[in-house]
Design a protein around this motif. Structure first.
Motif: not given
Length: 176
Positions: A106-134
């Motif tokens: 599945e992961l090989v398919y996801i990384f090689t699929a054209a859909e994955f390369q066209q969609t922009a992935v929104v990055a989640v800032d690790a700092r914001l996750v840490g601030i939210a958790l603590f």
């Protein structure tokens, strides 16, 4: 992408059922790792790669290592060495290996699929996750830590109690 979500969800459900139905702790632990990896793939297909990485690092890494230490702490007798050799036979690894191979495909398919390369992935800032958790969720994080510690102490106590009962039973049998 939708098909990969359903396949990963099915692998997660199947491996979780296998965790619950296994009598051997090591077998259950192998399926637990596969379940965590499948849930990481589910997170990744939903567009949360940071949560997928956290799932692998925290659960499949730290929690499984913690469980292994508890198993080592409870198996202190010499008889357990003989039974552990039986746990490492190749037939035990077939089920988790097949489910892991499905996830890898599945992961090989996801990384090689054209859909994955066209969609922009929104990055989640690790700092914001840490601030939210603590920050606002600090009480929840502390309660989770206390729950894990209570589980370890309880497992150790139950394991030691069973050994005492077994030793008393063996002493009675030897005396008769």
């Amino acid at each position: 992408m939708e098909l990969t979500f359903y396949i990963a969800a099915a692998v997660a459900i199947l491996s979780t059922v296998m965790v619950i139905t296994r009598y051997n702790m090591i077998h259950a632990l192998l399926y637990l790792v596969v379940s965590f990896l499948a849930i990481a793939v589910v997170f990744f297909t939903l567009g949360a790669p940071f949560m997928a990485a956290l799932e692998i690092i925290i659960y499949a890494g730290a929690i499984v290592v913690l469980i292994i230490f508890v198993i080592m702490m409870l198996n202190l007798n010499a008889e357990s060495v003989k039974t552990e050799e039986e746990w490492l036979k190749p037939r035990i690894w077939i089920g988790p290996a097949i489910l892991s191979a499905v996830l890898l495909a599945e992961l090989v398919y996801i990384f090689t699929a054209a859909e994955f390369q066209q969609t922009a992935v929104v990055a989640v800032d690790a700092r914001l996750v840490g601030i939210a958790l603590f920050g606002p969720y600090m009480l929840g994080v502390q309660l989770c830590g206390m729950l894990l510690m209570a589980g370890i102490v309880g497992a150790y106590h139950l394991g030691r109690q069973n050994k005492k009962v077994i030793h008393r039973f063996l002493e009675k049998e030897a005396a008769q």
